[in-house]
Design a protein around this motif. Structure first.
Motif, mmCIF file in Angstrom:
data_model
loop_
_atom_site.group_PDB
_atom_site.id
_atom_site.type_symbol
_atom_site.label_atom_id
_atom_site.label_comp_id
_atom_site.label_asym_id
_atom_site.label_seq_id
_atom_site.Cartn_x
_atom_site.Cartn_y
_atom_site.Cartn_z
ATOM 1 N N LYS A 154 4.014 -5.850 -0.516
ATOM 2 C CA LYS A 154 4.654 -4.801 0.557
ATOM 3 C C LYS A 154 3.186 -4.752 1.542
ATOM 4 O O LYS A 154 3.259 -3.938 2.011
ATOM 5 N N GLY A 155 1.777 -4.969 0.674
ATOM 6 C CA GLY A 155 0.914 -4.835 2.126
ATOM 7 C C GLY A 155 0.156 -3.459 1.395
ATOM 8 O O GLY A 155 0.636 -2.472 1.167
ATOM 9 N N ALA A 156 -0.654 -3.163 2.206
ATOM 10 C CA ALA A 156 -1.824 -2.204 1.566
ATOM 11 C C ALA A 156 -1.866 -0.733 2.695
ATOM 12 O O ALA A 156 -1.824 0.184 1.957
ATOM 13 N N ASP A 157 -0.790 -1.077 3.392
ATOM 14 C CA ASP A 157 -0.230 0.181 4.523
ATOM 15 C C ASP A 157 1.025 0.913 4.053
ATOM 16 O O ASP A 157 2.415 0.266 3.771
ATOM 17 N N PHE A 158 0.825 1.881 2.847
ATOM 18 C CA PHE A 158 1.903 2.147 1.885
ATOM 19 C C PHE A 158 2.533 3.836 2.868
ATOM 20 O O PHE A 158 4.180 3.609 2.638
ATOM 21 N N SER A 159 2.661 3.925 4.213
ATOM 22 C CA SER A 159 3.081 4.735 4.684
ATOM 23 C C SER A 159 4.272 3.874 5.670
ATOM 24 O O SER A 159 5.104 4.923 6.057
ATOM 25 N N ARG A 160 4.210 2.891 5.636
ATOM 26 C CA ARG A 160 5.882 2.128 6.117
ATOM 27 C C ARG A 160 7.108 2.055 5.393
ATOM 28 O O ARG A 160 7.416 1.645 5.472
ATOM 29 N N LEU A 161 6.142 2.569 3.667
ATOM 30 C CA LEU A 161 7.246 2.373 2.632
ATOM 31 C C LEU A 161 8.519 3.849 2.587
ATOM 32 O O LEU A 161 8.041 4.762 2.371
ATOM 33 N N LYS A 162 9.139 2.730 2.227
ATOM 34 C CA LYS A 162 10.620 3.819 1.260
ATOM 35 C C LYS A 162 10.732 3.552 -0.045
ATOM 36 O O LYS A 162 11.359 2.051 0.235
ATOM 37 N N VAL A 163 10.599 4.246 -0.493
ATOM 38 C CA VAL A 163 10.130 3.691 -2.632
ATOM 39 C C VAL A 163 11.652 5.168 -2.897
ATOM 40 O O VAL A 163 11.400 6.364 -2.948
ATOM 41 N N LEU A 164 11.780 4.238 -3.902
ATOM 42 C CA LEU A 164 13.239 5.188 -4.751
ATOM 43 C C LEU A 164 12.950 5.011 -6.121
ATOM 44 O O LEU A 164 12.067 3.633 -6.777
ATOM 45 N N MET A 165 12.727 5.973 -6.264
ATOM 46 C CA MET A 165 12.267 5.658 -8.517
ATOM 47 C C MET A 165 14.237 6.857 -8.895
ATOM 48 O O MET A 165 14.369 7.423 -8.411
ATOM 49 N N VAL A 166 14.606 6.340 -10.230
ATOM 50 C CA VAL A 166 15.781 5.825 -10.508
ATOM 51 C C VAL A 166 15.863 6.433 -11.935
ATOM 52 O O VAL A 166 15.412 5.039 -12.361
ATOM 53 N N GLY A 167 16.283 7.143 -12.155
ATOM 54 C CA GLY A 167 16.465 7.470 -13.948
ATOM 55 C C GLY A 167 15.842 8.831 -14.515
ATOM 56 O O GLY A 167 15.829 10.068 -13.933
ATOM 57 N N ASP A 168 15.172 8.652 -15.404
ATOM 58 C CA ASP A 168 15.262 9.674 -16.240
ATOM 59 C C ASP A 168 13.470 10.873 -16.331
ATOM 60 O O ASP A 168 12.244 9.943 -16.521
ATOM 61 N N VAL A 169 13.112 10.585 -14.893
ATOM 62 C CA VAL A 169 11.422 11.090 -14.516
ATOM 63 C C VAL A 169 11.300 12.576 -15.677
ATOM 64 O O VAL A 169 10.551 12.241 -15.908
ATOM 65 N N LYS A 170 12.580 13.401 -15.815
ATOM 66 C CA LYS A 170 12.009 14.030 -16.626
ATOM 67 C C LYS A 170 11.045 13.861 -17.707
ATOM 68 O O LYS A 170 9.623 14.830 -18.237
ATOM 69 N N HIS A 171 11.241 12.854 -18.355
ATOM 70 C CA HIS A 171 11.755 12.712 -20.114
ATOM 71 C C HIS A 171 9.273 11.914 -20.077
ATOM 72 O O HIS A 171 9.268 10.726 -20.777
ATOM 73 N N SER A 172 9.197 10.824 -18.513
ATOM 74 C CA SER A 172 8.507 9.934 -17.999
ATOM 75 C C SER A 172 6.684 9.860 -17.866
ATOM 76 O O SER A 172 7.136 10.706 -16.498
ATOM 77 N N ARG A 173 6.474 9.760 -18.922
ATOM 78 C CA ARG A 173 4.676 9.563 -18.072
ATOM 79 C C ARG A 173 4.327 9.002 -16.514
ATOM 80 O O ARG A 173 3.441 8.818 -15.753
ATOM 81 N N VAL A 174 5.336 7.790 -17.384
ATOM 82 C CA VAL A 174 5.028 7.084 -16.149
ATOM 83 C C VAL A 174 5.686 7.030 -14.340
ATOM 84 O O VAL A 174 4.418 6.666 -13.170
ATOM 85 N N ALA A 175 6.881 8.224 -14.511
ATOM 86 C CA ALA A 175 6.869 8.156 -13.309
ATOM 87 C C ALA A 175 5.998 9.027 -12.361
ATOM 88 O O ALA A 175 5.965 9.429 -11.190
ATOM 89 N N ARG A 176 5.504 10.014 -13.506
ATOM 90 C CA ARG A 176 4.536 11.003 -13.467
ATOM 91 C C ARG A 176 3.250 10.542 -12.603
ATOM 92 O O ARG A 176 3.004 10.816 -10.952
ATOM 93 N N SER A 177 2.903 9.123 -12.921
ATOM 94 C CA SER A 177 1.492 8.875 -12.960
ATOM 95 C C SER A 177 2.193 8.265 -11.241
ATOM 96 O O SER A 177 1.232 8.189 -10.242
ATOM 97 N N ASP A 178 3.347 7.201 -11.128
ATOM 98 C CA ASP A 178 3.833 6.656 -10.229
ATOM 99 C C ASP A 178 3.707 7.736 -8.757
ATOM 100 O O ASP A 178 2.822 7.054 -8.012
ATOM 101 N N LEU A 179 4.400 8.830 -8.934
ATOM 102 C CA LEU A 179 3.980 9.492 -8.493
ATOM 103 C C LEU A 179 3.602 10.004 -7.862
ATOM 104 O O LEU A 179 2.795 10.284 -6.375
ATOM 105 N N GLN A 180 2.509 10.382 -8.671
ATOM 106 C CA GLN A 180 0.963 10.865 -8.666
ATOM 107 C C GLN A 180 0.265 9.735 -7.307
ATOM 108 O O GLN A 180 -0.592 10.389 -6.509
ATOM 109 N N ALA A 181 0.135 8.350 -7.797
ATOM 110 C CA ALA A 181 -0.796 7.290 -7.318
ATOM 111 C C ALA A 181 0.265 6.634 -6.155
ATOM 112 O O ALA A 181 -0.889 7.141 -4.550
ATOM 113 N N LEU A 182 1.639 7.221 -5.392
ATOM 114 C CA LEU A 182 2.316 7.460 -4.146
ATOM 115 C C LEU A 182 1.856 8.171 -2.913
ATOM 116 O O LEU A 182 1.825 8.101 -1.549
#
Length: 310
Positions: A154-182
């Motif tokens: 999608k290119g380096a400009d993330f400000s144009r993006l709508k990103v959806l995360m679905v599912g088990d966020v509560k138990h997911s270390r991946v979700a936490r790291s992805d959300l922090q990075a985004l």
């Protein structure tokens, strides 16, 4: 959203929380060069690296081993099930024992939150530690490889993006790291969808996110869909009524995916519970970046090991 700031040197990589945007972008730039065929087999020649895993792994362990080898490191593989930890040796004693052999880099996976940070705090001054996943807390290199995959698509400009995360966020270390990075990279809109029993409450994980419980509504117009694995090994019974019900309400199908933007991409950190979080048609379809995520794991981990040990 974080504004760009100065990059900073890393002593360890334990989390993406608080890592400056410039540092993330520098790592992603370097990882992209490795993904395009860059190689530095002289970088870690004579340096010993150990994959210190107290939990099972396929993708993370193998990609770290390959990354270290491509940088010229000597690689040791530690398996807790066949080690002296089965005789009662502590993780810290194990670390110090391997350090005494001259090992400088440790890639650590552990089932307990905070265990990797504790090892880093007790490590020698010249030792570098990478968190390869601890409990529910963090999986920083997965977050980085997901950002690299998204940036390639999608290119380096993330400000144009709508990103959806679905599912088990509560138990997911991946979700936490992805959300922090985004958030650090300035994503335009963050949406999260899942049953309330699988969403964290009052711990800051969902800061800045639009939270929905209707997957069809959440998918409308998004540019990327990040599906999460049901972390059944970390959850209490009763959080999900049944796998069939979960798939009915939160499983990604080809029909559902049509609600997203026409060029939307689909991601999943693996391993996939096919027919639960995602159908075969979507996981193996033209919008799926799942195998590209795996490939990018090697490049990202090369960039991290180079930055810490090179």
């Amino acid at each position: 959203m974080s504004a760009p700031g100065p990059a900073m040197p890393l002593a360890h990589l334990l989390t993406l929380d608080g890592v400056p945007r410039a540092t993330l972008e520098s790592l992603l730039d370097r990882a992209q060069s490795f993904a395009e065929g860059g190689d530095r087999r002289d970088c870690l020649a004579g340096t010993a690296v150990c994959t210190l895993f107290f939990e099972p792994s396929t993708r993370t362990r193998l990609s770290f081993q390959l990354a270290a080898q491509r940088l010229g490191a000597d690689v040791l593989s530690f398996d807790a099930s066949t080690s002296s930890t089965s005789k009662g040796e502590t993780a810290i004693d194990t670390l110090h024992t391997i350090e005494a052999m001259g090992v400088r880099g440790f890639i650590v996976r552990h089932k307990l939150d905070g265990a990797v940070a504790e090892l880093a705090a007790r490590a020698g001054a010249d030792t570098r530690v990478v968190n390869a996943g601890d409990g529910r807390s963090a999986h920083p290199t997965q977050g980085l490889l997901d950002m690299l995959t998204l940036r390639q698509a999608k290119g380096a400009d993330f400000s144009r993006l709508k990103v959806l995360m679905v599912g088990d966020v509560k138990h997911s270390r991946v979700a936490r790291s992805d959300l922090q990075a985004l958030r650090a990279l300035g994503v335009g809109e963050l949406r999260v969808c899942g049953p309330s029993s699988l969403l964290p409450v009052d711990d800051g994980t969902l800061a800045g996110c639009r939270v929905l419980d209707d997957l069809d509504a959440a998918l409308e117009g998004v540019d990327a869909v990040m599906m999460l694995r049901l972390q059944r090994e970390r959850m209490d019974d009763g959080l999900v009524d049944s796998l069939d019900d979960y798939h009915r309400d939160y499983g990604l199908t080809a029909i559902r995916l049509r609600r997203a933007a026409p060029d939307a991409v689909v991601m999943h950190p693996g391993p996939i519970n096919r027919g639960v979080e995602i159908t075969d048609e979507v996981a193996d379809g033209p919008q799926s970046l799942i195998l590209r995520q795996v490939a990018n794991g090697v490049a990202v981990r090369m960039a991290v090991l180079e930055a810490l040990l090179g």
